[in-house]
Write a protein that holds these residues in place. Structure first.
Motif, PDB file in Angstrom:
ATOM      1  N   TYR A 164      41.763  55.392  40.866  1.00  0.00           N
ATOM      2  CA  TYR A 164      40.800  55.951  39.903  1.00  0.00           C
ATOM      3  C   TYR A 164      39.447  56.335  40.522  1.00  0.00           C
ATOM      4  CZ  TYR A 164      38.432  51.398  39.170  1.00  0.00           C
ATOM      5  OH  TYR A 164      37.736  50.228  39.334  1.00  0.00           O
TER       6      TYR A 164
ATOM      7  N   THR B 249      46.674  47.375  35.789  1.00  0.00           N
ATOM      8  CA  THR B 249      46.792  46.213  36.675  1.00  0.00           C
ATOM      9  C   THR B 249      45.431  45.635  37.040  1.00  0.00           C
ATOM     10  OG1 THR B 249      48.752  47.284  37.583  1.00  0.00           O
ATOM     11  CG2 THR B 249      47.908  45.398  38.791  1.00  0.00           C
ATOM     12  N   SER B 250      44.449  46.485  37.305  1.00  0.00           N
ATOM     13  CA  SER B 250      43.118  45.991  37.704  1.00  0.00           C
ATOM     14  C   SER B 250      42.430  45.210  36.587  1.00  0.00           C
ATOM     15  CB  SER B 250      42.211  47.155  38.125  1.00  0.00           C
ATOM     16  OG  SER B 250      42.733  47.773  39.271  1.00  0.00           O
ATOM     17  N   ILE B 251      42.896  45.393  35.360  1.00  0.00           N
ATOM     18  CA  ILE B 251      42.302  44.669  34.228  1.00  0.00           C
ATOM     19  C   ILE B 251      43.172  43.485  33.821  1.00  0.00           C
ATOM     20  CG2 ILE B 251      41.616  44.831  31.788  1.00  0.00           C
ATOM     21  CD1 ILE B 251      41.193  47.884  32.329  1.00  0.00           C
TER      22      ILE B 251
ATOM     23  N   LYS C  46      34.155  44.890  35.637  1.00  0.00           N
ATOM     24  CA  LYS C  46      34.122  45.482  36.991  1.00  0.00           C
ATOM     25  C   LYS C  46      34.554  46.948  36.966  1.00  0.00           C
ATOM     26  CE  LYS C  46      35.216  41.343  39.653  1.00  0.00           C
ATOM     27  NZ  LYS C  46      36.438  40.585  39.955  1.00  0.00           N
ATOM     28  N   VAL C  47      35.650  47.222  36.254  1.00  0.00           N
ATOM     29  CA  VAL C  47      36.146  48.606  36.196  1.00  0.00           C
ATOM     30  C   VAL C  47      35.120  49.498  35.495  1.00  0.00           C
ATOM     31  CG1 VAL C  47      37.945  50.128  35.271  1.00  0.00           C
ATOM     32  CG2 VAL C  47      38.584  47.928  36.278  1.00  0.00           C
TER      33      VAL C  47
ATOM     34  N   ASN D  42      37.374  41.423  34.681  1.00  0.00           N
ATOM     35  CA  ASN D  42      38.016  42.585  35.312  1.00  0.00           C
ATOM     36  C   ASN D  42      37.589  43.880  34.638  1.00  0.00           C
ATOM     37  OD1 ASN D  42      39.371  40.782  36.926  1.00  0.00           O
ATOM     38  ND2 ASN D  42      41.310  40.917  35.810  1.00  0.00           N
TER      39      ASN D  42
ATOM     40  N   SER E 205      45.019  52.372  38.501  1.00  0.00           N
ATOM     41  CA  SER E 205      44.333  51.250  39.165  1.00  0.00           C
ATOM     42  C   SER E 205      44.069  51.524  40.648  1.00  0.00           C
ATOM     43  CB  SER E 205      45.156  49.963  39.026  1.00  0.00           C
ATOM     44  OG  SER E 205      45.030  49.446  37.724  1.00  0.00           O
ATOM     45  N   HIS E 206      45.051  52.116  41.345  1.00  0.00           N
ATOM     46  CA  HIS E 206      44.921  52.251  42.799  1.00  0.00           C
ATOM     47  C   HIS E 206      44.147  53.499  43.224  1.00  0.00           C
ATOM     48  CE1 HIS E 206      48.340  54.761  41.781  1.00  0.00           C
ATOM     49  NE2 HIS E 206      48.234  55.361  42.942  1.00  0.00           N
TER      50      HIS E 206
ATOM     51  N   VAL F  93      43.867  52.640  33.482  1.00  0.00           N
ATOM     52  CA  VAL F  93      43.849  51.478  34.370  1.00  0.00           C
ATOM     53  C   VAL F  93      44.462  50.273  33.664  1.00  0.00           C
ATOM     54  CG1 VAL F  93      42.390  49.931  35.736  1.00  0.00           C
ATOM     55  CG2 VAL F  93      41.783  52.359  35.532  1.00  0.00           C
TER      56      VAL F  93
ATOM     57  N   ASP G 270      32.308  50.834  37.442  1.00  0.00           N
ATOM     58  CA  ASP G 270      32.623  51.936  38.370  1.00  0.00           C
ATOM     59  C   ASP G 270      32.584  53.304  37.702  1.00  0.00           C
ATOM     60  OD1 ASP G 270      33.111  50.175  40.445  1.00  0.00           O
ATOM     61  OD2 ASP G 270      35.282  50.099  40.101  1.00  0.00           O
TER      62      ASP G 270
ATOM     63  N   GLU H  91      49.339  41.882  36.998  1.00  0.00           N
ATOM     64  CA  GLU H  91      50.702  42.446  37.024  1.00  0.00           C
ATOM     65  C   GLU H  91      51.332  42.346  35.634  1.00  0.00           C
ATOM     66  OE1 GLU H  91      52.070  44.167  39.454  1.00  0.00           O
ATOM     67  OE2 GLU H  91      50.283  43.846  40.684  1.00  0.00           O
TER      68      GLU H  91
END
Length: 223
Positions: A200, A215-217, A10-11, A7, A197-198, A213, A14, A220
């Motif tokens: 960025y 949640t994306s990493i 991936k972030v 995760n 997360s939603h 960030v 970006d 929850e």
């Protein structure tokens, strides 16, 4: 490779050059922080003083801890010895207390001024006008143990991407104005902390240098 490491990768893929990731680790157990650390992440964001202190004790010493929550003046003393950046300064009183505690620790603490641009009433922060007034007043110039590094804001939590973009653009415009008016000769006034997360990807488009960030990493939160 663990889920957290995948995760994280991936972030990070970006993020363009000049944008740093604050991995928001609040409410997550130490083992997932270690997974992120082992995958190369060094900046972690927490918003509860006690939780942050406990984690800082147990994590490697090269971690850069960012405090991203609402900070009460009476809690500053617990963070002053080691905190790298306080994201959400929204009163002169808090700025004075950070300066006082930083002086006791013989440090200079970096801070961001928190803006309230979003429509939710629950969010803290200075209105753009209150932010201008705080700087125009000039008292901050006498606080030699705090350094104002830039601005922070949270956009409205909504699916309306245009609204998010508009709010972040407002923050970027104010940053440019304040840079010109108060920090033209200060290279350290350079940070814009917005985007979660939603949203960025929009934050990156609107000048963010720090994205927060979680949640994306980490998935929850575990309360």
């Amino acid at each position: 490779m663990s889920n957290v490491a995948q995760n994280l990768k991936k972030v990070l893929a970006d993020l363009p050059e000049g944008v740093r990731l604050v991995a928001v680790s609040k409410y997550h157990p130490l083992e997932v922080l270690r997974e992120a650390y082992d995958a190369g992440q060094r900046i972690f964001g927490e918003s509860h003083v006690q939780e942050l202190r406990q984690k800082a004790e147990l994590m490697p010493k090269d971690v850069e801890w960012h405090f991203i929550g609402h900070l009460q003046s009476n809690k500053v003393k617990y963070l002053a010895p080691f905190i790298s950046l306080i994201h959400a300064v929204d009163t002169m009183k808090l700025l004075r207390e950070i300066n006082r505690q930083a002086e006791r620790c013989e440090r200079v603490i970096d801070v961001l001024l928190e803006l309230h641009i979003a429509e939710e009433e629950t969010k803290y922060g200075l209105t753009p006008d209150a932010c201008r007034e705080l700087l125009a007043d000039g008292e901050w110039r006498d606080l030699h143990h705090v350094r104002i590094r830039g601005l922070m804001m949270m956009a409205t939590y909504t699916d309306d991407q245009e609204q998010i973009r508009c709010e972040m653009k407002q923050a970027q415009d104010l940053f440019d104005e304040l840079k010109q008016d108060y920090f033209a000769d200060d290279d350290s006034f350079s940070e814009r902390s917005w985007g979660m997360s939603h949203d960025y990807p929009i934050a990156i488009e609107t000048g963010a240098t720090l994205v927060r960030v979680g949640t994306s990493i980490f998935g929850e939160r575990e309360y």
